[in-house]
Design an enzyme around this catalytic site. Structure first.
Site, PDB file in Angstrom:
ATOM      1  N   ASP A 249       0.821  -1.203   0.000  1.00 36.69           N
ATOM      2  CA  ASP A 249       0.000   0.000   0.000  1.00 36.69           C
ATOM      3  C   ASP A 249       0.864   1.266   0.000  1.00 36.69           C
ATOM      4  O   ASP A 249       2.099   1.190   0.132  1.00 36.69           O
ATOM      5  CB  ASP A 249      -0.949  -0.005   1.208  1.00 36.69           C
ATOM      6  CG  ASP A 249      -0.295  -0.548   2.474  1.00 36.69           C
ATOM      7  OD1 ASP A 249       0.944  -0.523   2.570  1.00 36.69           O
ATOM      8  OD2 ASP A 249      -1.015  -1.004   3.362  1.00 36.69           O
TER       9      ASP A 249
ATOM     10  N   ASN B 294      -7.771  -2.828  14.093  1.00 30.04           N
ATOM     11  CA  ASN B 294      -9.158  -3.067  13.669  1.00 30.04           C
ATOM     12  C   ASN B 294      -9.262  -4.253  12.707  1.00 30.04           C
ATOM     13  O   ASN B 294     -10.291  -4.440  12.071  1.00 30.04           O
ATOM     14  CB  ASN B 294      -9.738  -1.797  13.022  1.00 30.04           C
ATOM     15  CG  ASN B 294      -8.966  -1.382  11.771  1.00 30.04           C
ATOM     16  OD1 ASN B 294      -8.035  -2.067  11.357  1.00 30.04           O
ATOM     17  ND2 ASN B 294      -9.347  -0.269  11.181  1.00 30.04           N
TER      18      ASN B 294
ATOM     19  N   HIS C 252      -7.427  -4.725   9.981  1.00 31.71           N
ATOM     20  CA  HIS C 252      -7.151  -4.475   8.560  1.00 31.71           C
ATOM     21  C   HIS C 252      -5.924  -5.244   8.078  1.00 31.71           C
ATOM     22  O   HIS C 252      -5.023  -5.557   8.844  1.00 31.71           O
ATOM     23  CB  HIS C 252      -7.074  -2.976   8.240  1.00 31.71           C
ATOM     24  CG  HIS C 252      -5.846  -2.259   8.700  1.00 31.71           C
ATOM     25  ND1 HIS C 252      -5.849  -0.925   9.052  1.00 31.71           N
ATOM     26  CD2 HIS C 252      -4.545  -2.655   8.852  1.00 31.71           C
ATOM     27  CE1 HIS C 252      -4.630  -0.553   9.380  1.00 31.71           C
ATOM     28  NE2 HIS C 252      -3.820  -1.579   9.271  1.00 31.71           N
TER      29      HIS C 252
ATOM     30  N   GLU D  41      -9.685  -1.697   5.172  1.00 27.53           N
ATOM     31  CA  GLU D  41     -10.336  -1.459   6.451  1.00 27.53           C
ATOM     32  C   GLU D  41     -11.591  -2.338   6.569  1.00 27.53           C
ATOM     33  O   GLU D  41     -12.059  -2.898   5.564  1.00 27.53           O
ATOM     34  CB  GLU D  41     -10.726   0.027   6.547  1.00 27.53           C
ATOM     35  CG  GLU D  41      -9.543   0.997   6.406  1.00 27.53           C
ATOM     36  CD  GLU D  41      -8.653   1.067   7.641  1.00 27.53           C
ATOM     37  OE1 GLU D  41      -8.552   0.084   8.406  1.00 27.53           O
ATOM     38  OE2 GLU D  41      -8.032   2.133   7.832  1.00 27.53           O
TER      39      GLU D  41
END
Ligand code: F6R
Length: 256
Positions: free
Chosen positions: A66, A135, A137, A142
């Site tokens: 990313d 979270n 990810h 996400e």
């Protein structure tokens, strides 16, 4: 899925690096998928020890997961910079063998398509290193990201922006968007190695490995891949009930 529980960050780095070393020995032209952030830093340090012990990484290709949208390659907080500084340069991998989504491109959607095309041209990722967000990810996918998603522009959650503020001068400098490999893209790698350490990752690790496979926890999609190794330290393993085998660390003759 193979889940290995090690004592600490250092052992985690050695264990993950030993899998990479084995893969590079088997195929010096390995396409290595790399994660950025804190989790794999001890892995990259251990790989440098392997290089110091004589392993040649110069034919390896590095592919990032990313990049932040709007950060030029030259920005020290960009993942381009991270990959060159922490991985490629210390391992002797030339910049032209590094592939990162172009966060500074005038047309980010075209940059995502170009990244997918370049990745296809390399024949895909052989071994992908992954971290996990608090979270759940994976990459910057996400919660709610489709399991079949491809490389695309995505919005960063408030949790992720807050967690990554430590890499920027001011919290408001953290970009709001990113270019990320999709979950579908990540799942095409032949082998996945996820590393996680620290108590703040325990809940996400437990949800990913032992919870339901749901887009609410992107990393739960790992349960659907046929070749996954998860290496966690004791703190990150604290929420696991059924999975995991304790291991001192997967050694290596190149270790100091
Ligand atoms: C980074 C990436 C992210 C991180 C995750 C954990 O390229 O893809 O998924 O792996 O945010 O970050 P750290 O390791 O800094 O806790």
């Amino acid at each position: 899925m193979d889940v290995v529980i090690v004592e600490d960050q250092r052992a985690l780095g050695h264990s993950a690096a030993s899998l990479v070393v084995e893969a590079v020995r088997a195929d010096p032209r390995l396409v290595l998928g790399v994660a950025t952030g804190s989790s794999p830093v001890t892995t990259y340090r251990a790989l440098v020890s392997a290089r110091d012990a004589g392993l040649d990484f110069s034919q390896v290709r590095c592919v990032a997961l990313d990049e932040y949208l709007g950060l030029p390659e030259s920005d020290p907080a960009s993942y381009h910079s991270f990959v060159r500084r922490e991985i490629a340069a210390p391992l002797g991998i030339r910049p032209e063998r590094v592939l990162v989504p172009d966060g500074g491109a005038p047309d980010p959607d075209a940059a995502c398509a170009a990244f997918e095309g370049a990745l296809r041209g390399l024949g895909g990722v052989d071994l992908q290193l992954l971290g996990i967000g608090r979270n759940g990810h994976l990459g910057f996918n996400e919660p709610g990201s489709p399991f079949g998603s491809r490389t695309r522009v995505a919005r960063l959650s408030p949790t992720t922006r807050a967690d990554n503020a430590r890499f920027f001068t001011r919290p408001e400098d953290v970009p709001t968007h990113c270019l990320t490999q999709g979950l579908g893209t990540i799942l095409e790698a032949s082998r996945l190695v996820l590393v996680a350490s620290g108590p703040h990752k325990a809940e996400a690790v437990a949800a990913a490995l032992e919870g339901p496979v749901t887009e609410a926890c992107p990393a739960s999609v790992l349960q659907h891949h046929r070749a996954v190794t998860v290496i966690v330290d004791r703190e990150a393993a604290a929420g696991l009930h059924g999975t995991g085998r304790p291991h001192a660390s997967i050694g290596g003759d190149w270790l100091d």
